[in-house]
Design a protein around this motif. Structure first.
Motif, PDB file in Angstrom:
ATOM      1  N   LEU A 100       0.819  -1.215   0.000  1.00  0.00           N
ATOM      2  CA  LEU A 100       0.000   0.000   0.000  1.00  0.00           C
ATOM      3  C   LEU A 100       0.854   1.267   0.000  1.00  0.00           C
ATOM      4  N   GLN A 101       2.177   1.101  -0.103  1.00  0.00           N
ATOM      5  CA  GLN A 101       3.124   2.210  -0.170  1.00  0.00           C
ATOM      6  C   GLN A 101       3.035   3.120   1.070  1.00  0.00           C
ATOM      7  N   VAL A 102       2.966   2.447   2.229  1.00  0.00           N
ATOM      8  CA  VAL A 102       2.953   3.179   3.492  1.00  0.00           C
ATOM      9  C   VAL A 102       4.357   3.713   3.755  1.00  0.00           C
ATOM     10  N   HIS A 103       4.449   4.827   4.458  1.00  0.00           N
ATOM     11  CA  HIS A 103       5.737   5.449   4.719  1.00  0.00           C
ATOM     12  C   HIS A 103       6.606   4.515   5.553  1.00  0.00           C
ATOM     13  N   GLN A 104       7.914   4.659   5.372  1.00  0.00           N
ATOM     14  CA  GLN A 104       8.872   3.792   6.053  1.00  0.00           C
ATOM     15  C   GLN A 104       8.802   3.921   7.570  1.00  0.00           C
ATOM     16  N   SER A 105       8.514   5.093   8.072  1.00  0.00           N
ATOM     17  CA  SER A 105       8.415   5.268   9.527  1.00  0.00           C
ATOM     18  C   SER A 105       7.234   4.482  10.102  1.00  0.00           C
ATOM     19  N   VAL A 106       6.150   4.396   9.350  1.00  0.00           N
ATOM     20  CA  VAL A 106       4.985   3.615   9.803  1.00  0.00           C
ATOM     21  C   VAL A 106       5.316   2.128   9.784  1.00  0.00           C
ATOM     22  N   LEU A 107       6.028   1.678   8.757  1.00  0.00           N
ATOM     23  CA  LEU A 107       6.432   0.277   8.693  1.00  0.00           C
ATOM     24  C   LEU A 107       7.362  -0.076   9.858  1.00  0.00           C
ATOM     25  N   THR A 108       8.275   0.826  10.171  1.00  0.00           N
ATOM     26  CA  THR A 108       9.184   0.584  11.295  1.00  0.00           C
ATOM     27  C   THR A 108       8.430   0.528  12.614  1.00  0.00           C
ATOM     28  N   ALA A 109       7.459   1.426  12.789  1.00  0.00           N
ATOM     29  CA  ALA A 109       6.654   1.420  14.025  1.00  0.00           C
ATOM     30  C   ALA A 109       5.842   0.133  14.138  1.00  0.00           C
ATOM     31  N   PHE A 110       5.286  -0.336  13.017  1.00  0.00           N
ATOM     32  CA  PHE A 110       4.534  -1.597  13.031  1.00  0.00           C
ATOM     33  C   PHE A 110       5.448  -2.765  13.398  1.00  0.00           C
ATOM     34  N   TYR A 111       6.657  -2.763  12.835  1.00  0.00           N
ATOM     35  CA  TYR A 111       7.604  -3.836  13.146  1.00  0.00           C
ATOM     36  C   TYR A 111       7.999  -3.820  14.620  1.00  0.00           C
ATOM     37  N   LYS A 112       8.254  -2.641  15.168  1.00  0.00           N
ATOM     38  CA  LYS A 112       8.658  -2.539  16.569  1.00  0.00           C
ATOM     39  C   LYS A 112       7.551  -3.004  17.499  1.00  0.00           C
ATOM     40  N   ARG A 113       6.314  -2.649  17.181  1.00  0.00           N
ATOM     41  CA  ARG A 113       5.197  -2.938  18.085  1.00  0.00           C
ATOM     42  C   ARG A 113       4.709  -4.379  17.996  1.00  0.00           C
ATOM     43  N   PHE A 114       4.689  -4.955  16.795  1.00  0.00           N
ATOM     44  CA  PHE A 114       4.004  -6.234  16.599  1.00  0.00           C
ATOM     45  C   PHE A 114       4.928  -7.399  16.249  1.00  0.00           C
ATOM     46  N   ILE A 115       6.169  -7.161  15.897  1.00  0.00           N
ATOM     47  CA  ILE A 115       7.072  -8.257  15.553  1.00  0.00           C
ATOM     48  C   ILE A 115       8.250  -8.324  16.516  1.00  0.00           C
ATOM     49  N   GLU A 116       8.978  -7.223  16.640  1.00  0.00           N
ATOM     50  CA  GLU A 116      10.140  -7.229  17.534  1.00  0.00           C
ATOM     51  C   GLU A 116       9.724  -7.427  18.986  1.00  0.00           C
ATOM     52  N   SER A 117       8.591  -6.872  19.385  1.00  0.00           N
ATOM     53  CA  SER A 117       8.146  -7.031  20.774  1.00  0.00           C
ATOM     54  C   SER A 117       7.819  -8.476  21.101  1.00  0.00           C
ATOM     55  N   VAL A 118       7.335  -9.241  20.094  1.00  0.00           N
ATOM     56  CA  VAL A 118       7.025 -10.652  20.321  1.00  0.00           C
ATOM     57  C   VAL A 118       8.310 -11.468  20.452  1.00  0.00           C
ATOM     58  N   ILE A 119       9.305 -11.166  19.623  1.00  0.00           N
ATOM     59  CA  ILE A 119      10.560 -11.930  19.663  1.00  0.00           C
ATOM     60  C   ILE A 119      11.344 -11.638  20.936  1.00  0.00           C
ATOM     61  N   THR A 120      11.386 -10.389  21.325  1.00  0.00           N
ATOM     62  CA  THR A 120      12.243  -9.977  22.448  1.00  0.00           C
ATOM     63  C   THR A 120      11.547 -10.043  23.800  1.00  0.00           C
ATOM     64  N   PHE A 121      10.321 -10.540  23.862  1.00  0.00           N
ATOM     65  CA  PHE A 121       9.622 -10.614  25.146  1.00  0.00           C
ATOM     66  C   PHE A 121      10.322 -11.621  26.060  1.00  0.00           C
ATOM     67  N   ASN A 122      10.820 -11.139  27.182  1.00  0.00           N
ATOM     68  CA  ASN A 122      11.472 -11.979  28.192  1.00  0.00           C
ATOM     69  C   ASN A 122      12.662 -12.747  27.608  1.00  0.00           C
ATOM     70  N   MET A 123      13.326 -12.160  26.609  1.00  0.00           N
ATOM     71  CA  MET A 123      14.401 -12.878  25.926  1.00  0.00           C
ATOM     72  C   MET A 123      15.641 -13.033  26.800  1.00  0.00           C
ATOM     73  N   SER A 124      15.797 -12.242  27.834  1.00  0.00           N
ATOM     74  CA  SER A 124      16.951 -12.397  28.721  1.00  0.00           C
ATOM     75  C   SER A 124      16.951 -13.738  29.428  1.00  0.00           C
ATOM     76  N   ALA A 125      15.768 -14.360  29.542  1.00  0.00           N
ATOM     77  CA  ALA A 125      15.671 -15.620  30.270  1.00  0.00           C
ATOM     78  C   ALA A 125      15.880 -16.834  29.366  1.00  0.00           C
TER      79      ALA A 125
END
Length: 274
Positions: A100-125
């Motif tokens: 949909l040609q969304v701006h890169q900042s929106v794509l980065t925010a979506f990645y941080k909120r919905f993908i990276e947060s799932v991978i890094t949840f409690n990752m120290s353990a």
């Protein structure tokens, strides 16, 4: 709990806990109580099924605790596979936003909120206990997201080191934490005492890893302080030698002093980049 003395010691500990719950007006639901046995000794025989209120407890090989799947071998393989499947579903929506040609900042925010947060949840353990083969699918999610967004994202190992070091620093400064006793300073007061174990599994756990990262940071600070002092001393020595070469009756103008100071600043900056 220690089960090496007798087969019934674990059951007696359970009975004491059930009695404590009854005295404090608490009722244990035996149908929702699970048993997870974690033991790496050779030739270990599992005890008979435990009883809670005269009802048997189901023995399982994995259990979800605070959002993290813990297996009886502490490999966290099932947890990483679950995270990978969740992130694959969210990558579909990230690609849709890209089309949909969304701006890169929106794509980065979506990645941080919905993908990276799932991978890094409690990752120290759990991330330190993963093998390289089991880390590859999660790393693939990061690379696919970076290609979709068009911007390189932070690697997982960098996020893990940063969060582990931060959590270790907070635990070392909190005297009320249950792991605070594991962080003891050496007589120098700069580095923490390293913990030694016989197995790689124990060495890759949270506490030894955080201590190694914190000690590495102290070494970097010492090297930076030493190099800063050495570069300042060498700069003054170089300036003194240069002034000895110049004629004593040379008149310094404002422009000459500005050029000389700029040359010195460029030279010191080159020292830091070596």
């Amino acid at each position: 709990m220690n089960t090496t003395n007798s087969q019934g010691q674990l059951q007696s500990e359970i009975d004491i806990f059930v009695e404590w719950c009854w005295r404090n007006c608490l009722d244990l639901n035996s149908s929702r109580t699970k048993e997870l046995v974690v033991d790496f000794r050779k030739g270990f025989s599992i005890n008979p099924t435990l009883l809670v209120n005269n009802q048997p407890i189901e023995r399982v090989e994995s259990h979800r605790h605070l959002g993290t799947l813990i297996d009886h071998k502490l490999t966290f393989q099932l947890n990483s596979e679950t995270i990978f499947s969740k992130c694959q579903q969210r990558l579909f929506f990230l690609r849709k936003l890209r089309r949909l040609q969304v701006h890169q900042s929106v794509l980065t925010a979506f990645y941080k909120r919905f993908i990276e947060s799932v991978i890094t949840f409690n990752m120290s353990a759990w991330f330190g206990s993963l093998s390289n083969i089991r880390r590859d699918p999660l790393t693939k999610i990061i690379s696919m997201s970076s290609k979709t967004i068009g911007l390189e994202q932070e690697p997982l190992i960098s996020i893990y080191n940063r969060r582990t070091k931060l959590n270790g620093t907070q635990i070392a400064s909190d005297t009320t934490h249950s792991l605070h006793s594991q962080y003891s300073l050496l007589p120098s007061g700069q580095r923490y005492r390293s913990l030694t174990f016989r197995t790689k599994r124990a060495m890759s756990s949270f506490v030894p890893t955080s201590i190694r990262l914190m000690n590495r940071l102290s070494i970097y600070l010492f090297m930076y302080t030493f190099l800063t002092f050495f570069s300042c001393f060498y700069c003054l020595f170089f300036m003194h030698c240069a002034l000895q070469v110049l004629p004593t009756d040379h008149c310094w103008t404002a422009g000459m002093r500005c050029v000389w100071n700029r040359v010195l600043c460029c030279w010191v900056r080159e020292l830091y980049t070596l």
